[in-house]
Motif scaffolding. Structure first.
Motif, PDB file in Angstrom:
ATOM      1  N   GLY A  13      31.419 -19.052 -26.066  1.00 47.16           N
ATOM      2  CA  GLY A  13      30.799 -19.320 -24.757  1.00 47.16           C
ATOM      3  C   GLY A  13      31.214 -20.666 -24.178  1.00 47.16           C
ATOM      4  O   GLY A  13      30.549 -21.182 -23.280  1.00 47.16           O
ATOM      5  N   THR A  32      42.231 -26.201 -21.816  1.00 51.79           N
ATOM      6  CA  THR A  32      43.658 -26.144 -22.153  1.00 51.79           C
ATOM      7  C   THR A  32      44.126 -24.682 -22.183  1.00 51.79           C
ATOM      8  O   THR A  32      45.246 -24.391 -21.757  1.00 51.79           O
ATOM      9  N   ILE A  36      47.212 -23.161 -19.882  1.00 50.61           N
ATOM     10  CA  ILE A  36      48.376 -22.462 -20.447  1.00 50.61           C
ATOM     11  C   ILE A  36      48.517 -21.081 -19.797  1.00 50.61           C
ATOM     12  O   ILE A  36      49.618 -20.661 -19.443  1.00 50.61           O
ATOM     13  N   GLY A  57      47.879 -15.559 -30.956  1.00 53.86           N
ATOM     14  CA  GLY A  57      46.674 -16.275 -31.347  1.00 53.86           C
ATOM     15  C   GLY A  57      46.940 -17.528 -32.156  1.00 53.86           C
ATOM     16  O   GLY A  57      46.078 -18.004 -32.893  1.00 53.86           O
ATOM     17  N   LEU A  60      49.356 -23.931 -29.771  1.00 53.71           N
ATOM     18  CA  LEU A  60      50.556 -24.565 -29.213  1.00 53.71           C
ATOM     19  C   LEU A  60      50.778 -25.913 -29.890  1.00 53.71           C
ATOM     20  O   LEU A  60      49.829 -26.492 -30.417  1.00 53.71           O
ATOM     21  N   VAL A  65      50.239 -29.787 -25.583  1.00 53.95           N
ATOM     22  CA  VAL A  65      48.863 -29.797 -25.100  1.00 53.95           C
ATOM     23  C   VAL A  65      48.489 -31.193 -24.578  1.00 53.95           C
ATOM     24  O   VAL A  65      47.881 -31.329 -23.508  1.00 53.95           O
ATOM     25  N   GLY A  86      37.822 -26.202 -25.336  1.00 56.25           N
ATOM     26  CA  GLY A  86      38.874 -25.759 -26.258  1.00 56.25           C
ATOM     27  C   GLY A  86      39.866 -26.858 -26.609  1.00 56.25           C
ATOM     28  O   GLY A  86      40.991 -26.580 -27.012  1.00 56.25           O
ATOM     29  N   GLN A  93      45.203 -34.011 -32.358  1.00 56.01           N
ATOM     30  CA  GLN A  93      44.849 -34.050 -30.925  1.00 56.01           C
ATOM     31  C   GLN A  93      43.674 -34.998 -30.694  1.00 56.01           C
ATOM     32  O   GLN A  93      43.645 -35.755 -29.715  1.00 56.01           O
ATOM     33  N   ILE A 126      34.095 -10.665 -27.627  1.00 54.36           N
ATOM     34  CA  ILE A 126      35.513 -10.620 -27.229  1.00 54.36           C
ATOM     35  C   ILE A 126      35.905  -9.180 -26.891  1.00 54.36           C
ATOM     36  O   ILE A 126      36.657  -8.936 -25.945  1.00 54.36           O
ATOM     37  N   ARG A 129      34.722  -8.577 -23.459  1.00 55.01           N
ATOM     38  CA  ARG A 129      35.518  -9.260 -22.439  1.00 55.01           C
ATOM     39  C   ARG A 129      36.909  -8.647 -22.305  1.00 55.01           C
ATOM     40  O   ARG A 129      37.487  -8.639 -21.215  1.00 55.01           O
ATOM     41  N   ARG A 135      42.842 -10.122 -21.504  1.00 59.60           N
ATOM     42  CA  ARG A 135      43.625 -11.260 -21.995  1.00 59.60           C
ATOM     43  C   ARG A 135      44.566 -10.823 -23.110  1.00 59.60           C
ATOM     44  O   ARG A 135      44.153 -10.045 -23.978  1.00 59.60           O
ATOM     45  N   ASP A 137      45.557 -12.099 -25.758  1.00 57.71           N
ATOM     46  CA  ASP A 137      45.183 -12.417 -27.145  1.00 57.71           C
ATOM     47  C   ASP A 137      43.848 -11.793 -27.557  1.00 57.71           C
ATOM     48  O   ASP A 137      43.386 -12.001 -28.673  1.00 57.71           O
ATOM     49  N   GLY A 172      24.370 -20.870 -30.211  1.00 58.80           N
ATOM     50  CA  GLY A 172      25.041 -20.095 -29.169  1.00 58.80           C
ATOM     51  C   GLY A 172      24.610 -18.647 -29.105  1.00 58.80           C
ATOM     52  O   GLY A 172      25.123 -17.882 -28.293  1.00 58.80           O
ATOM     53  N   LEU A 174      21.557 -17.833 -28.351  1.00 56.85           N
ATOM     54  CA  LEU A 174      20.527 -17.766 -27.310  1.00 56.85           C
ATOM     55  C   LEU A 174      21.160 -17.263 -26.005  1.00 56.85           C
ATOM     56  O   LEU A 174      22.376 -17.082 -25.929  1.00 56.85           O
ATOM     57  N   THR A 175      20.333 -17.062 -24.991  1.00 56.78           N
ATOM     58  CA  THR A 175      20.890 -16.578 -23.719  1.00 56.78           C
ATOM     59  C   THR A 175      21.734 -17.685 -23.076  1.00 56.78           C
ATOM     60  O   THR A 175      21.612 -18.866 -23.438  1.00 56.78           O
ATOM     61  N   VAL A 179      21.262 -21.717 -23.711  1.00 56.12           N
ATOM     62  CA  VAL A 179      22.320 -22.569 -24.269  1.00 56.12           C
ATOM     63  C   VAL A 179      22.602 -23.720 -23.289  1.00 56.12           C
ATOM     64  O   VAL A 179      22.722 -24.887 -23.689  1.00 56.12           O
TER      65      VAL A 179
HETATM   66  P1  AP5 Z   1      41.138 -20.615 -25.303  1.00 57.13           P
HETATM   67  O1  AP5 Z   1      41.377 -20.135 -23.943  1.00 57.13           O
HETATM   68  O2  AP5 Z   1      40.490 -21.914 -25.499  1.00 57.13           O
HETATM   69  O3  AP5 Z   1      40.392 -19.450 -26.083  1.00 57.13           O
HETATM   70  P2  AP5 Z   1      39.369 -19.395 -27.334  1.00 57.13           P
HETATM   71  O4  AP5 Z   1      39.105 -20.684 -27.971  1.00 57.13           O
HETATM   72  O5  AP5 Z   1      39.891 -18.300 -28.182  1.00 57.13           O
HETATM   73  O6  AP5 Z   1      38.023 -19.056 -26.682  1.00 57.13           O
HETATM   74  P3  AP5 Z   1      37.669 -17.987 -25.580  1.00 57.13           P
HETATM   75  O7  AP5 Z   1      38.127 -18.446 -24.243  1.00 57.13           O
HETATM   76  O8  AP5 Z   1      38.098 -16.632 -26.034  1.00 57.13           O
HETATM   77  O9  AP5 Z   1      36.082 -17.994 -25.687  1.00 57.13           O
HETATM   78  P4  AP5 Z   1      34.994 -18.965 -25.022  1.00 57.13           P
HETATM   79  O10 AP5 Z   1      34.381 -19.777 -26.083  1.00 57.13           O
HETATM   80  O11 AP5 Z   1      35.532 -19.655 -23.821  1.00 57.13           O
HETATM   81  O12 AP5 Z   1      33.926 -17.880 -24.600  1.00 57.13           O
HETATM   82  P5  AP5 Z   1      33.545 -17.281 -23.156  1.00 57.13           P
HETATM   83  O13 AP5 Z   1      32.733 -18.256 -22.381  1.00 57.13           O
HETATM   84  O14 AP5 Z   1      34.751 -16.713 -22.505  1.00 57.13           O
HETATM   85  O15 AP5 Z   1      42.537 -20.674 -26.092  1.00 57.13           O
HETATM   86  C1  AP5 Z   1      43.420 -19.576 -26.037  1.00 57.13           C
HETATM   87  C2  AP5 Z   1      44.729 -19.944 -26.718  1.00 57.13           C
HETATM   88  O16 AP5 Z   1      45.371 -20.999 -25.999  1.00 57.13           O
HETATM   89  C3  AP5 Z   1      44.641 -20.444 -28.160  1.00 57.13           C
HETATM   90  O17 AP5 Z   1      44.588 -19.387 -29.082  1.00 57.13           O
HETATM   91  C4  AP5 Z   1      45.955 -21.226 -28.246  1.00 57.13           C
HETATM   92  O18 AP5 Z   1      47.053 -20.362 -28.362  1.00 57.13           O
HETATM   93  C5  AP5 Z   1      46.034 -21.894 -26.891  1.00 57.13           C
HETATM   94  N1  AP5 Z   1      45.337 -23.188 -26.837  1.00 57.13           N
HETATM   95  C6  AP5 Z   1      44.266 -23.508 -26.055  1.00 57.13           C
HETATM   96  N2  AP5 Z   1      43.874 -24.770 -26.252  1.00 57.13           N
HETATM   97  C7  AP5 Z   1      44.710 -25.285 -27.193  1.00 57.13           C
HETATM   98  C8  AP5 Z   1      44.791 -26.549 -27.826  1.00 57.13           C
HETATM   99  N3  AP5 Z   1      43.908 -27.548 -27.545  1.00 57.13           N
HETATM  100  N4  AP5 Z   1      45.764 -26.723 -28.756  1.00 57.13           N
HETATM  101  C9  AP5 Z   1      46.659 -25.747 -29.048  1.00 57.13           C
HETATM  102  N5  AP5 Z   1      46.638 -24.506 -28.477  1.00 57.13           N
HETATM  103  C10 AP5 Z   1      45.660 -24.285 -27.551  1.00 57.13           C
HETATM  104  O19 AP5 Z   1      32.567 -16.095 -23.609  1.00 57.13           O
HETATM  105  C11 AP5 Z   1      33.057 -14.943 -24.269  1.00 57.13           C
HETATM  106  C12 AP5 Z   1      32.283 -13.708 -23.786  1.00 57.13           C
HETATM  107  O20 AP5 Z   1      30.935 -13.808 -24.219  1.00 57.13           O
HETATM  108  C13 AP5 Z   1      32.237 -13.554 -22.271  1.00 57.13           C
HETATM  109  O21 AP5 Z   1      32.326 -12.204 -21.945  1.00 57.13           O
HETATM  110  C14 AP5 Z   1      30.872 -14.139 -21.889  1.00 57.13           C
HETATM  111  O22 AP5 Z   1      30.354 -13.557 -20.727  1.00 57.13           O
HETATM  112  C15 AP5 Z   1      30.030 -13.799 -23.111  1.00 57.13           C
HETATM  113  N6  AP5 Z   1      28.970 -14.804 -23.384  1.00 57.13           N
HETATM  114  C16 AP5 Z   1      29.077 -16.153 -23.264  1.00 57.13           C
HETATM  115  N7  AP5 Z   1      27.913 -16.757 -23.625  1.00 57.13           N
HETATM  116  C17 AP5 Z   1      27.060 -15.747 -23.995  1.00 57.13           C
HETATM  117  C18 AP5 Z   1      25.713 -15.746 -24.468  1.00 57.13           C
HETATM  118  N8  AP5 Z   1      25.000 -16.875 -24.645  1.00 57.13           N
HETATM  119  N9  AP5 Z   1      25.149 -14.548 -24.750  1.00 57.13           N
HETATM  120  C19 AP5 Z   1      25.859 -13.388 -24.591  1.00 57.13           C
HETATM  121  N10 AP5 Z   1      27.144 -13.333 -24.123  1.00 57.13           N
HETATM  122  C20 AP5 Z   1      27.744 -14.516 -23.843  1.00 57.13           C
END
Ligand code: AP5
Ligand code: MG
Length: 190
Positions: A13, A32, A36, A57, A60, A65, A86, A93, A126, A129, A135, A137, A172, A174-175, A179
């Motif tokens: 989230g 980040t 990307i 997955g 980088l 970054v 992220g 980093q 995931i 989503r 997406r 990945d 995380g 919670l709603t 959060v």
């Molecule tokens: P990144 O885009 O950062 O993806 P991630 O870490 O895998 O996280 P997500 O975006 O999938 O999840 P999120 O925590 O943002 O959750 P969201 O709010 O969407 O990174 C992608 C890639 O980029 C990496 O694998 C890497 O390759 C590269 N990268 C990025 N940064 C990097 C770095 N610093 N260094 C190197 N490489 C890097 O929520 C998910 C879902 O859950 C949604 O549908 C949402 O509606 C739902 N949801 C959210 N909160 C709740 C809740 N409280 N209750 C119920 N549902 C909820």
């Protein structure tokens, strides 16, 4: 200036909360991952290099970054602060961020806020989503690798900030609004 980071595994989230927090405090939302994905969509040289890495997955390279982060912060001198989403994702980093904030005017990362969610729920979110956003990945293989990268390279970042007393965590499960309330509570106590 306020510098915050939302930390947590894929699907925790971070993006959902970062949008709300950056609006409330009028600070830059710096994801980040989003940066990307924009490079990939624009078909830049960086995007072409990143496409395969992101799809699998994997992380980088740190330098790639960091250059994106320096560029965004450097081009917003008027900003009230930055909310990283992220990032930082490796201890290297985190060290480079610390050095950069120091040279920027003696700043530090005020808080790393970890959003904690069990793995079964992350997979559920995931998968939900994936249907909506498609997406590259958000596949089983991509997700497995993202979890592996998170456990081996990103978890140590939490310890790095714990030692500096800048680590906080929220439940995380919670709603979304609950959060958000807990994260703003941490920011306002800071
Ligand atoms: P990144 O885009 O950062 O993806 P991630 O870490 O895998 O996280 P997500 O975006 O999938 O999840 P999120 O925590 O943002 O959750 P969201 O709010 O969407 O990174 C992608 C890639 O980029 C990496 O694998 C890497 O390759 C590269 N990268 C990025 N940064 C990097 C770095 N610093 N260094 C190197 N490489 C890097 O929520 C998910 C879902 O859950 C949604 O549908 C949402 O509606 C739902 N949801 C959210 N909160 C709740 C809740 N409280 N209750 C119920 N549902 C909820
Ligand atoms: Mg995200």
């Amino acid at each position: 200036m306020l510098f915050l980071s939302l930390f947590g595994p894929p699907g925790a989230g971070k993006g959902t909360q970062a949008q709300k927090i950056s609006e409330k405090y009028n600070i830059i939302h710096l994801s980040t991952g989003d940066l990307i994905r924009q490079e990939i969509a624009k078909e830049t040289e960086l995007g072409r290099q990143a496409e395969e890495i992101i799809r699998k997955g994997q992380l980088l390279p740190d330098d790639t970054v960091m250059n994106m982060v320096y560029h965004i912060i450097g081009s917003h001198p008027e900003a009230n602060g930055v909310l990283f989403d992220g990032f930082p994702r490796t201890v290297h980093q985190a060290e480079m961020l610390d050095n950069y904030l120091q040279t920027l005017g003696g700043h530090v990362l005020d808080a790393l806020i970890s959003i904690e969610v069990p793995k079964e729920e992350l997979i559920r979110r995931i998968q939900g989503r994936a249907v909506l956003e498609g997406r590259s990945d958000d596949t089983l293989e991509g997700l497995e690798n993202r979890f592996r990268e998170y456990d081996s390279k990103t978890i140590p970042v939490a310890d790095y900030y714990r030692k500096q007393n800048r680590y906080y965590s929220v439940d995380g499960l919670l709603t979304i609004d609950e959060v958000f309330r807990d994260i703003t509570g941490i920011i306002e106590r800071e």
